[in-house]
Design a protein around this motif. Structure first.
Motif, short mmCIF file in Angstrom:
data_model
loop_
_atom_site.label_atom_id
_atom_site.label_comp_id
_atom_site.label_asym_id
_atom_site.label_seq_id
_atom_site.Cartn_x
_atom_site.Cartn_y
_atom_site.Cartn_z
N PRO A 269 5.12 8.12 3.48
CA PRO A 269 3.63 6.51 2.74
C PRO A 269 3.96 5.70 3.23
O PRO A 269 2.58 5.13 3.86
CB PRO A 269 4.53 6.42 1.37
N ASP A 270 4.44 4.88 4.38
CA ASP A 270 4.53 4.13 5.70
C ASP A 270 3.49 4.39 6.56
O ASP A 270 2.23 3.54 6.85
CB ASP A 270 5.72 3.43 6.50
N GLU A 271 3.36 5.70 7.19
CA GLU A 271 1.88 6.38 7.50
C GLU A 271 1.46 6.07 7.33
O GLU A 271 -0.21 5.63 8.06
CB GLU A 271 2.58 7.32 8.72
N LEU A 272 1.21 7.00 6.26
CA LEU A 272 0.03 7.58 5.21
C LEU A 272 -0.99 5.34 5.47
O LEU A 272 -1.79 5.24 5.15
CB LEU A 272 0.06 8.16 4.41
N GLN B 195 1.82 12.44 -9.18
CA GLN B 195 0.47 14.08 -8.88
C GLN B 195 1.15 15.50 -8.20
O GLN B 195 0.67 16.02 -8.06
CB GLN B 195 -0.41 13.72 -7.98
N GLY B 196 2.43 15.29 -8.12
CA GLY B 196 2.97 15.71 -7.63
C GLY B 196 2.73 16.45 -5.69
O GLY B 196 2.71 17.84 -4.97
N VAL B 197 2.74 15.71 -5.31
CA VAL B 197 1.99 15.78 -3.74
C VAL B 197 3.50 15.82 -3.13
O VAL B 197 3.58 14.04 -2.98
CB VAL B 197 0.49 14.86 -3.63
N THR B 198 2.88 15.93 -1.91
CA THR B 198 4.30 16.21 -1.10
C THR B 198 2.98 16.21 0.12
O THR B 198 1.77 16.81 0.13
CB THR B 198 4.51 17.50 -0.46
N VAL C 231 0.79 -1.01 -0.15
CA VAL C 231 0.24 -0.05 0.16
C VAL C 231 0.74 1.56 0.30
O VAL C 231 0.20 2.23 -1.03
CB VAL C 231 -1.02 -0.04 0.71
N ALA C 232 1.85 1.32 0.63
CA ALA C 232 2.93 2.51 0.78
C ALA C 232 3.16 2.65 -0.27
O ALA C 232 3.55 3.48 -0.72
CB ALA C 232 3.71 1.93 1.69
N ARG C 233 3.97 1.16 -1.35
CA ARG C 233 4.38 1.88 -2.45
C ARG C 233 3.80 1.48 -3.50
O ARG C 233 3.91 3.10 -4.31
CB ARG C 233 4.59 0.39 -2.96
N ALA C 234 1.94 2.10 -3.58
CA ALA C 234 1.67 2.59 -4.22
C ALA C 234 1.09 3.95 -4.12
O ALA C 234 0.88 5.56 -4.90
CB ALA C 234 -0.57 1.95 -4.26
N ILE C 235 0.66 4.29 -2.96
CA ILE C 235 0.66 5.87 -2.17
C ILE C 235 1.86 6.45 -2.49
O ILE C 235 1.34 7.91 -2.99
CB ILE C 235 0.22 5.73 -0.57
N ALA C 236 3.44 6.16 -2.75
CA ALA C 236 3.98 6.35 -2.57
C ALA C 236 4.08 6.87 -4.13
O ALA C 236 4.24 7.97 -4.99
CB ALA C 236 5.38 5.99 -2.53
N THR D 16 -8.19 14.42 2.27
CA THR D 16 -8.20 15.87 1.73
C THR D 16 -7.82 16.11 2.15
O THR D 16 -6.66 17.06 1.77
CB THR D 16 -9.92 16.58 1.38
N LEU D 17 -8.14 16.63 3.47
CA LEU D 17 -7.26 16.95 5.30
C LEU D 17 -5.81 16.43 4.75
O LEU D 17 -4.81 16.83 5.17
CB LEU D 17 -8.02 16.87 6.23
N LEU D 18 -5.22 15.57 4.53
CA LEU D 18 -4.44 14.36 5.04
C LEU D 18 -2.84 14.80 3.39
O LEU D 18 -2.34 14.95 3.86
CB LEU D 18 -4.37 13.21 5.38
N VAL D 19 -3.91 14.59 1.99
CA VAL D 19 -3.12 14.83 0.82
C VAL D 19 -3.76 15.92 -0.45
O VAL D 19 -4.87 16.23 -0.53
CB VAL D 19 -3.53 13.25 0.18
N GLN D 20 -3.17 17.51 -0.14
CA GLN D 20 -2.89 18.20 -0.79
C GLN D 20 -1.84 18.19 -2.04
O GLN D 20 -0.82 18.18 -1.42
CB GLN D 20 -3.48 19.34 0.43
#
Length: 195
Positions: free
Chosen positions: A155-158, A147-150, A136-141, A190-194
């Motif tokens: 990613p592991d924590e998310l 998407q150019g998202v910071t 899951v963390a790899r997919a998130i990263a 939305t709060l976590l990923v902007q």
């Protein structure tokens, strides 16, 4: 006329599907491997040729389920949607999975309860969950990079946050459906990923 054996992957998938059906109907402890084999229209030997034990079968179900759900949710980042829309869509897909997969969450909780009393089972469960979180963390990263998202956390924590939210939402929704409104996961993501 010779009888053809189905491909191993088809047998394995049939067993996984049958196991989910029987576990959902009877619970984990009351289900035998013979009952799963019968549900799949196979022999108990077919179960053992694919899974070393009922624990291994359960762990495979959990791992497959989690990876499929997270792939579905993160696939929205591969499309043409803007980042905020993709985040909302991912949240909607995750909450839809919670709603559609209530049985799966019940099995996870039952298995976790069993693992609390068996160190070997807990060790196996923890190992598989670590592997799933890493996927899951790899997919998130990958999605964040595309998407150019910071991300505000790693990613592991998310990944562990999303898994914990999903499981928690499932429990709360099973107790009080109205407590988990349809857009809650979207709002949190939305709060976590902007962008």
């Amino acid at each position: 006329m010779t009888r053809r054996r189905p491909p191993r992957s088809a047998t394995r998938q049939a067993l996984l599907s049958a196991a989910v059906t029987v576990f959902a109907r009877q619970g984990i402890t009351r289900t035998s491997l013979s009952e799963i084999a019968a549900e799949a229209g196979l022999t108990k030997g077919a179960v053992y040729s694919n899974f070393a034990s009922k624990d291994e079968l359960l762990l495979a179900i959990m791992e497959n389920h989690l990876i499929e759900r997270m792939r579905d949710a993160t696939a929205v980042f591969d499309g043409e949607l803007s980042t905020p829309d993709a985040v909302r869509m991912a949240g909607a897909r995750l909450l839809a999975a919670v709603v559609a997969d209530a049985t799966w969450h019940q099995l996870l909780l039952e298995y976790w309860t069993l693992a609390l009393h068996d160190e070997t089972v807990m060790t196996k469960l923890a190992e598989r969950r670590r592997e799933a979180r890493a996927t899951v963390a790899r997919a998130i990263a990958t999605a964040a990079d595309a998407q150019g998202v910071t991300l505000p956390i790693t990613p592991d924590e998310l990944a562990v946050t999303l898994m914990a939210l999903s499981n928690g939402y499932a429990v709360e929704r099973s107790i009080d459906e109205a407590a988990v409104p349809p857009h809650l996961f979207e709002k949190i993501l939305t709060l976590l990923v902007q962008p």
